[in-house]
Scaffold this motif. Structure first.
Motif, mmCIF file in Angstrom:
data_model
loop_
_atom_site.group_PDB
_atom_site.id
_atom_site.type_symbol
_atom_site.label_atom_id
_atom_site.label_comp_id
_atom_site.label_asym_id
_atom_site.label_seq_id
_atom_site.Cartn_x
_atom_site.Cartn_y
_atom_site.Cartn_z
ATOM 1 N N SER A 66 -2.063 4.604 12.144
ATOM 2 C CA SER A 66 -2.622 4.762 13.491
ATOM 3 C C SER A 66 -2.374 3.515 14.332
ATOM 4 C CB SER A 66 -4.129 5.046 13.406
ATOM 5 O OG SER A 66 -4.372 6.251 12.710
ATOM 6 N N LEU A 114 1.371 10.634 10.120
ATOM 7 C CA LEU A 114 -0.061 10.893 10.166
ATOM 8 C C LEU A 114 -0.367 12.376 9.993
ATOM 9 C CD1 LEU A 114 -1.343 8.518 13.005
ATOM 10 C CD2 LEU A 114 -2.020 8.510 10.592
ATOM 11 N N THR A 115 0.466 13.229 10.587
ATOM 12 C CA THR A 115 0.257 14.672 10.435
ATOM 13 C C THR A 115 0.355 15.080 8.969
ATOM 14 O OG1 THR A 115 1.129 15.103 12.642
ATOM 15 C CG2 THR A 115 1.092 16.951 11.100
ATOM 16 N N LEU A 141 -4.556 14.914 2.829
ATOM 17 C CA LEU A 141 -5.984 14.659 2.663
ATOM 18 C C LEU A 141 -6.763 15.962 2.562
ATOM 19 C CD1 LEU A 141 -6.546 11.692 5.164
ATOM 20 C CD2 LEU A 141 -6.500 11.603 2.676
ATOM 21 N N GLY A 142 -6.350 16.972 3.321
ATOM 22 C CA GLY A 142 -7.015 18.272 3.220
ATOM 23 C C GLY A 142 -6.875 18.877 1.846
ATOM 24 N N ALA A 149 -3.863 5.705 6.516
ATOM 25 C CA ALA A 149 -4.017 6.344 7.821
ATOM 26 C C ALA A 149 -4.376 5.314 8.895
ATOM 27 C CB ALA A 149 -5.088 7.433 7.744
ATOM 28 N N HIS A 167 -7.166 7.568 3.477
ATOM 29 C CA HIS A 167 -7.683 7.623 4.849
ATOM 30 C C HIS A 167 -8.004 6.225 5.361
ATOM 31 C CE1 HIS A 167 -10.822 8.022 7.947
ATOM 32 N NE2 HIS A 167 -10.127 9.072 8.328
ATOM 33 N N ASN A 210 4.101 17.460 0.899
ATOM 34 C CA ASN A 210 3.213 16.636 1.679
ATOM 35 C C ASN A 210 2.944 15.307 0.996
ATOM 36 O OD1 ASN A 210 3.028 18.781 3.353
ATOM 37 N ND2 ASN A 210 1.196 19.611 2.418
ATOM 38 N N GLU A 217 -2.143 23.531 4.536
ATOM 39 C CA GLU A 217 -1.958 24.166 5.833
ATOM 40 C C GLU A 217 -0.740 25.067 5.801
ATOM 41 O OE1 GLU A 217 -1.867 21.288 8.889
ATOM 42 O OE2 GLU A 217 -3.710 20.294 8.265
ATOM 43 N N ARG A 253 -2.680 13.812 7.018
ATOM 44 C CA ARG A 253 -3.881 14.650 7.188
ATOM 45 C C ARG A 253 -3.783 15.918 6.353
ATOM 46 N NH1 ARG A 253 -2.847 13.292 12.789
ATOM 47 N NH2 ARG A 253 -4.214 11.571 13.441
ATOM 48 N N ARG A 254 -2.588 16.493 6.262
ATOM 49 C CA ARG A 254 -2.412 17.695 5.447
ATOM 50 C C ARG A 254 -2.680 17.375 3.972
ATOM 51 N NH1 ARG A 254 2.962 19.054 6.415
ATOM 52 N NH2 ARG A 254 2.297 20.005 8.375
ATOM 53 N N ARG A 312 -9.154 16.797 -0.592
ATOM 54 C CA ARG A 312 -10.585 16.907 -0.357
ATOM 55 C C ARG A 312 -11.170 18.218 -0.876
ATOM 56 N NH1 ARG A 312 -13.532 12.391 0.721
ATOM 57 N NH2 ARG A 312 -12.599 11.117 2.355
#
Length: 501
Positions: free
Chosen positions: A231, A266-267, A273-274, A227, A223, A443, A284, A270-271, A277
């Motif tokens: 960004s 980035l999408t 990272l989910g 990330a 992140h 992912n 997803e 984030r997946r 975590r």
């Protein structure tokens, strides 16, 4: 008081009538096979020694008839073999036989002046049986056995006090000591076993905690570093047309492509990272890329200046006459793995062998999905490799994907300086090859960090398709620079995922 005593006696009686549920041999949990066999050896040895000794003692010393002495000897010693697995039923047989023997000896001619009510052989066999009981039965059962022994010994002592030689008291003391010693040893062994189990559980918990902490650390790094940079790239690419005056339409399109690729990265980041975590995260439910997106992937590769041909023939596709070919198509986990393998292969071509002609063939012979990617050598000297070093993670990621679905992978250089990757995946992977790990892998290891690498000297691309099977699909020709940056950006994102996956 009386009801309590009655309840206690009833409880002891129930314990005597309820043997342990386990019929596993004594010391059956021992790690050594020699120790596991020890109870059988001892039981057999005591039986072989005590049986003839008991019969001889009853016939010669106590003047008991031979047939009766033989029957009592068998009843008092043979159940020791049963005691290895079922000590309480064996105790009932031996205890009853000992009582019958003691009463029978009252009528024998040679009892006077000899041990009564328990001859020496009876005491030895009974103590061996008590040890077997102590290693298997509960405390309440052992207490009930000892009280039964005390009651029988004292009662027989009162029946014929003139013949009692004190063996009743001796059996009471020795049986109590053996039962106590055996129970102590058993409980100590059980405590050590529970302690070892608890230590194993604690070690597993520590390992799990360490794993979760490492996953959280990786998620933070992704992140904070990856990330953030993605960004920044997205913002710079989106704002470039407004910050740079008189930008050509081609440049605007190039920056738009870079921004779109960065947003897609980035999408997926984030997946990932989910997943990292959350310990129980299943990812997803967004649709994962499959073979239907190969054309889009090829178009992007062509825009990067790599002429690419694509040929796809799968079960369920329409043939030239409009009819459906073959049976059901491959499972989603298989199509995802195939897509990622082709994606990594093309990324390697762009980075290591720019401009090299590439052929992709996806077929399904014999209930397997065959993925072949072949590139020729990079044109010289027009297209120098964009990257000359790598970590090899891309090939590792390919092999992991293939292994997850139970397939096989072959990679290697070609004699003409190109590179070949051939993957064979089952259309329907085994039950253990779940789709969820594939989603996570998709992912996390897309595009391969490793793309760069295991063979940078051979035109760089670590992918493969059999040149003979690769059949021409459309040959796309578009702007080269557009996809070079896009593939580089995508490959970096995928590489980060691969390192964490």
């Amino acid at each position: 008081m009386v009801p309590d005593l009655r309840d206690g006696l009833r409880s002891l009686g129930t314990a005597l009538a309820t043997p342990a549920a386990s019929h596993e041999p004594l010391l059956g949990h021992a790690s050594s096979r020699l120790v596991q066999r020890l109870p059988y050896v001892l039981a057999f040895a005591f039986t072989v020694v005590l049986l003839p000794s008991t019969v001889q003692l009853l016939t010669n010393d106590y003047k008991m008839p031979g047939g009766l002495a033989g029957a009592l000897g068998v009843a008092q010693t043979a159940p020791l073999l049963l005691a290895v697995t079922r000590p309480l039923p064996a105790w009932w047989i031996v205890f009853t036989a000992d009582l019958v023997g003691a009463l029978t000896l009252l009528a024998a001619d040679g009892t006077a002046g000899r041990p009564w009510p328990w001859p020496p052989t009876v005491i030895v066999g009974y103590l061996v049986l008590c040890l077997a009981l102590a290693l298997r039965e509960s405390r309440r059962t052992l207490l009930a056995v000892w009280l039964a022994t005390v009651t029988a010994s004292i009662t027989l002592g009162f029946v014929a006090p003139e013949r009692s030689e004190g063996t009743n008291v001796l059996l009471i003391v020795l049986s109590g000591a053996v039962l106590l010693l055996g129970a102590t040893l058993r409980e100590r062994a059980e405590a050590q076993r529970r302690l070892a189990e608890q230590e194993t559980i604690s070690e597993a918990e520590r390992a799990q905690r360490t794993l979760l902490e490492e996953r959280a650390r990786i998620a933070r790094e992704l992140h904070d570093v990856v990330a953030h940079h993605m960004s920044v790239i997205t913002v710079q690419a989106d704002s470039a047309p407004y910050r740079i005056a008189e930008m050509s339409p081609e440049a605007r399109e190039e920056f738009g492509s870079i921004a779109a690729t960065a947003r897609e990265s980035l999408t997926e980041m984030r997946r990932l990272l989910g997943v990292l975590r959350s310990e129980h995260s299943r990812g997803e439910r967004d649709p994962q890329p499959g073979l239907e997106r190969l054309e889009q992937l090829v178009e992007a590769t062509v825009r990067a200046g790599v002429p690419t041909e694509l040929s796809v023939s799968l079960p369920g596709d329409e043939g030239e006459d409009g009819t459906t070919v073959g049976g059901p198509g491959p499972a989603p986990a298989v199509t995802l793995s195939a897509y990622r393998i082709v994606q990594e292969a093309l990324a390697n071509v762009v980075r290591h062998a720019p401009g090299a002609r590439t052929r992709i063939s996806v077929t399904a012979p014999e209930d397997q999905l065959s993925v072949l990617v072949v590139n020729g050598p990079s044109p010289e000297p027009e297209a120098a490799p964009l990257e000359t070093a790598g970590t090899g993670h891309g090939l590792v990621g390919m092999r992991e994907r293939v292994r997850l679905v139970g397939g096989s992978l072959e990679v290697g250089p070609l004699p003409d300086g190109g590179f070949r990757v051939a993957a064979r995946l089952p259309l329907n992977p085994p039950v253990t090859a779940l789709e969820e790990p594939q989603e996570t892998a998709g992912n996390g290891t897309d595009g391969a960090d490793g793309t760069d690498g295991e063979n940078p000297g051979n035109a760089g691309n670590e992918k493969a398709a059999d040149a003979g099977e690769a059949k021409g699909g459309g040959l796309y020709t578009k702007d080269r620079q557009d996809t070079t940056d896009r593939q580089d950006t995508k490959s970096r994102q995928d590489t980060k995922g691969s390192a964490t996956g």
